[in-house]
Motif scaffolding. Sequence first.
Motif, PDB file in Angstrom:
ATOM      1  N   THR A 126       9.090   5.626  -5.611  1.00 41.72           N
ATOM      2  CA  THR A 126       9.299   4.573  -4.942  1.00 41.72           C
ATOM      3  C   THR A 126       8.512   4.382  -3.497  1.00 41.72           C
ATOM      4  O   THR A 126       8.079   5.697  -3.094  1.00 41.72           O
ATOM      5  N   PRO A 127       8.601   3.619  -2.825  1.00 41.87           N
ATOM      6  CA  PRO A 127       8.097   3.473  -1.376  1.00 41.87           C
ATOM      7  C   PRO A 127       8.904   4.602  -0.768  1.00 41.87           C
ATOM      8  O   PRO A 127       8.138   5.258   0.250  1.00 41.87           O
ATOM      9  N   GLN A 128       9.920   4.807  -0.779  1.00 45.89           N
ATOM     10  CA  GLN A 128      10.808   5.873  -0.145  1.00 45.89           C
ATOM     11  C   GLN A 128       9.978   7.376  -0.297  1.00 45.89           C
ATOM     12  O   GLN A 128      10.201   8.112   0.796  1.00 45.89           O
ATOM     13  N   ASP A 129       9.463   7.288  -1.444  1.00 47.81           N
ATOM     14  CA  ASP A 129       8.751   8.748  -1.693  1.00 47.81           C
ATOM     15  C   ASP A 129       7.705   8.962  -0.847  1.00 47.81           C
ATOM     16  O   ASP A 129       7.378  10.065  -0.399  1.00 47.81           O
ATOM     17  N   ALA A 130       6.828   7.961  -0.366  1.00 43.64           N
ATOM     18  CA  ALA A 130       5.824   7.930   0.478  1.00 43.64           C
ATOM     19  C   ALA A 130       6.387   8.277   1.861  1.00 43.64           C
ATOM     20  O   ALA A 130       5.952   9.301   2.574  1.00 43.64           O
ATOM     21  N   GLN A 140       0.780  -1.188   0.069  1.00 45.95           N
ATOM     22  CA  GLN A 140      -0.178  -0.100   0.052  1.00 45.95           C
ATOM     23  C   GLN A 140       0.802   1.330   0.007  1.00 45.95           C
ATOM     24  O   GLN A 140       0.515   2.315  -0.522  1.00 45.95           O
ATOM     25  N   ILE A 141       2.141   1.065   0.427  1.00 46.11           N
ATOM     26  CA  ILE A 141       3.035   2.229   0.690  1.00 46.11           C
ATOM     27  C   ILE A 141       3.181   2.654  -0.906  1.00 46.11           C
ATOM     28  O   ILE A 141       3.284   4.054  -1.304  1.00 46.11           O
ATOM     29  N   LEU A 142       3.701   1.836  -1.555  1.00 45.53           N
ATOM     30  CA  LEU A 142       4.264   2.003  -3.078  1.00 45.53           C
ATOM     31  C   LEU A 142       3.032   2.413  -3.692  1.00 45.53           C
ATOM     32  O   LEU A 142       3.342   3.303  -4.543  1.00 45.53           O
ATOM     33  N   ALA A 143       1.904   1.911  -3.476  1.00 45.56           N
ATOM     34  CA  ALA A 143       0.737   2.600  -4.307  1.00 45.56           C
ATOM     35  C   ALA A 143       0.418   3.859  -4.103  1.00 45.56           C
ATOM     36  O   ALA A 143       0.114   4.550  -4.882  1.00 45.56           O
ATOM     37  N   TYR A 144       0.531   4.273  -2.723  1.00 42.18           N
ATOM     38  CA  TYR A 144       0.354   5.634  -2.303  1.00 42.18           C
ATOM     39  C   TYR A 144       1.463   6.493  -2.962  1.00 42.18           C
ATOM     40  O   TYR A 144       0.957   7.696  -3.587  1.00 42.18           O
ATOM     41  N   ALA A 145       2.632   5.951  -3.236  1.00 43.49           N
ATOM     42  CA  ALA A 145       3.702   6.877  -3.617  1.00 43.49           C
ATOM     43  C   ALA A 145       3.435   7.370  -5.190  1.00 43.49           C
ATOM     44  O   ALA A 145       3.762   8.338  -5.454  1.00 43.49           O
TER      45      ALA A 145
END
Length: 621
Positions: free
Chosen positions: A330-334, A316-321
């Motif tokens: 990237t997930p880091q962007d979230a 869900q974090i990658l989807a959010y980003a």
Amino acid sequence: MRTFPRRWSRLLGTAAAAMLLLTVPQPAAQAQESAPSPPPTVPALADWTPAHGSYAFGHATRIVARDRAALDAARTLAGDLRAAGHGTVPVVRAGARTGDIEIGVDPAAEATLGAEGYELRAGQRLSVTGATGTGAFYGTRTVLQFLAQGDRVPAGHTVDVPRYRERGVGVCACYVHISTRWLENLVRDMAYHKLNQLLLELKVKSDAHPEANTWGYYTKDEIRNLVALGEKYHVDIIPEINSPGHMDPWIADRPDLQLTDSDGNRQPARLDITKPEAFAYYRSLIDEYAQVFTSDSWHMGADEYMLGSDFAKYPQILAYARARYGADATPQDAFIDFVNRVHAYAAAKGKKLRIWNDGLTGANTVPVAAGTTVEHWLDVATKPSRLIAEGHPLMNAAYSLYLVRGGFHTNTKALYEQSWDPRSFEGEKLTSAAGVTGAKISLWPDNGRGETENEVAGAMVPALRHIAQATWGAAHPDPTYAEFTARGTAVGHAPGWRDPTRVPVADGTYTFRAGATVVDLEIGRTADGYVTLKSASDGTCLEVTGGKLTLNVPLEPGTPVTGSACDPRSTLQRWELDPAPGGYRLLNAITRMTVHVTGEGRLLQYPPDQQQPTTWTLTAS
């Protein structure tokens, strides 16, 4: 007696003077050669210029505030002189005379002294001048250190200006409560050594979120009092609520805000950064802390969000980003997005954001908001030089400066001998101090029962003096570490510092009475200034046992206090006898909870604001 015409007297005097010049030093040079050095200080004075004579503090000494801007520093000095045993020294606005201490603020000196530097002259009077009230205050700290070593100060002059603007100590009271007395001692000692920033990760008891009030918290009044002390002593107390990781002190009972992995497991330490309500919750905590903290900085932590896991477990974090920043996100962007949202909210409240560095792995396409201060403690892919190049103020919070409770302790002697300074980061040594705001030592609670707070305080003293020296002045003012530590011994602790190891009752066996509860206990003083309480009937020692453990500490209110086999290594068997009207309260050295006796005579531990602490009367057996 034979007389000479005045003209011949002048010629003879000139000739005699010329002969004397050939045989003895000039008086000014003689004074320079024979004048003693000033008393040692921490930080050391860098440019003391000696003069002939000395300043003498005496019963007639007054503190003269040359201008209104110097009054606060003058009054604080008067209080500290009284606390240090120098008697009551009046503060006046009249002209200075011999023996007085003169304090002034001259804004025109800012080009030379900056915001925190000062000029000090010792002669018939002791004169301190700062460009600001803060600078004048730091000059008075040097005065106090001088007078801690005697009532006479060799004549001389110094201009003393700090090299770094952030000179700090970080304390995590985020799980295990640390006494306010301990924190007050720290604030006083920090100011005495010209440290100006206390970063506190802690929990304030919440009115908005009572479900989060697990023990370890501080009441709002306790924090207001601590902040007021910090303001008096020019120590900026910066609060931290670590997020979005390490949030378990706040969301352990809020499963709706916890991050859930792909297997459906909730993570009580991780805030779900994809949920608007999670961000709203964190905003509300910032608002509540603003009721008691006055600092213009906010620390959000931002470290170890994926400690022991990785972003792949949370799709869900990658989807959010990607929804916010496109297909290449990237997930880091979230994660960075969450940091930047906190930055924007804090900025709207007039506060500057601070974060730890380890979350800045370089795997992000979204940059961290400009102006975010980064505290660098761990060597990761994004190096200090890159963070500075990107425009981030950078504080050195190196792990080599840590004191972990029950674990790693900084090696102050080795750091001193290496001439460590704030340019020496984990993983990179910078050639320039440009962009480096300063440095701090950090006190961490990983094994909460590993050491008592008194033991931590003792271990911290050399580290505190070293960071004060390295951030204010030269990294290596003395040829040897032994000589540097001798400076600290000479200046001692700050006026008003309370000895935490003083035990108010002599060793021996006493009858403890609280209502119908009567027990005979043998009091024995421990090396770190607490007591053990040994039953005279069965030989066991009073200890907190059972309950839910946090960092190896039973922090659950209502946990029983019972007799256990005596073990001198057990910190949970160490107690404070806290004086109270009519007797003493029993306060555990580690849990910081007091003993409450129930109607049935059971002994339970509780925070003092949850259950009335029992007062015991003691009678020597």
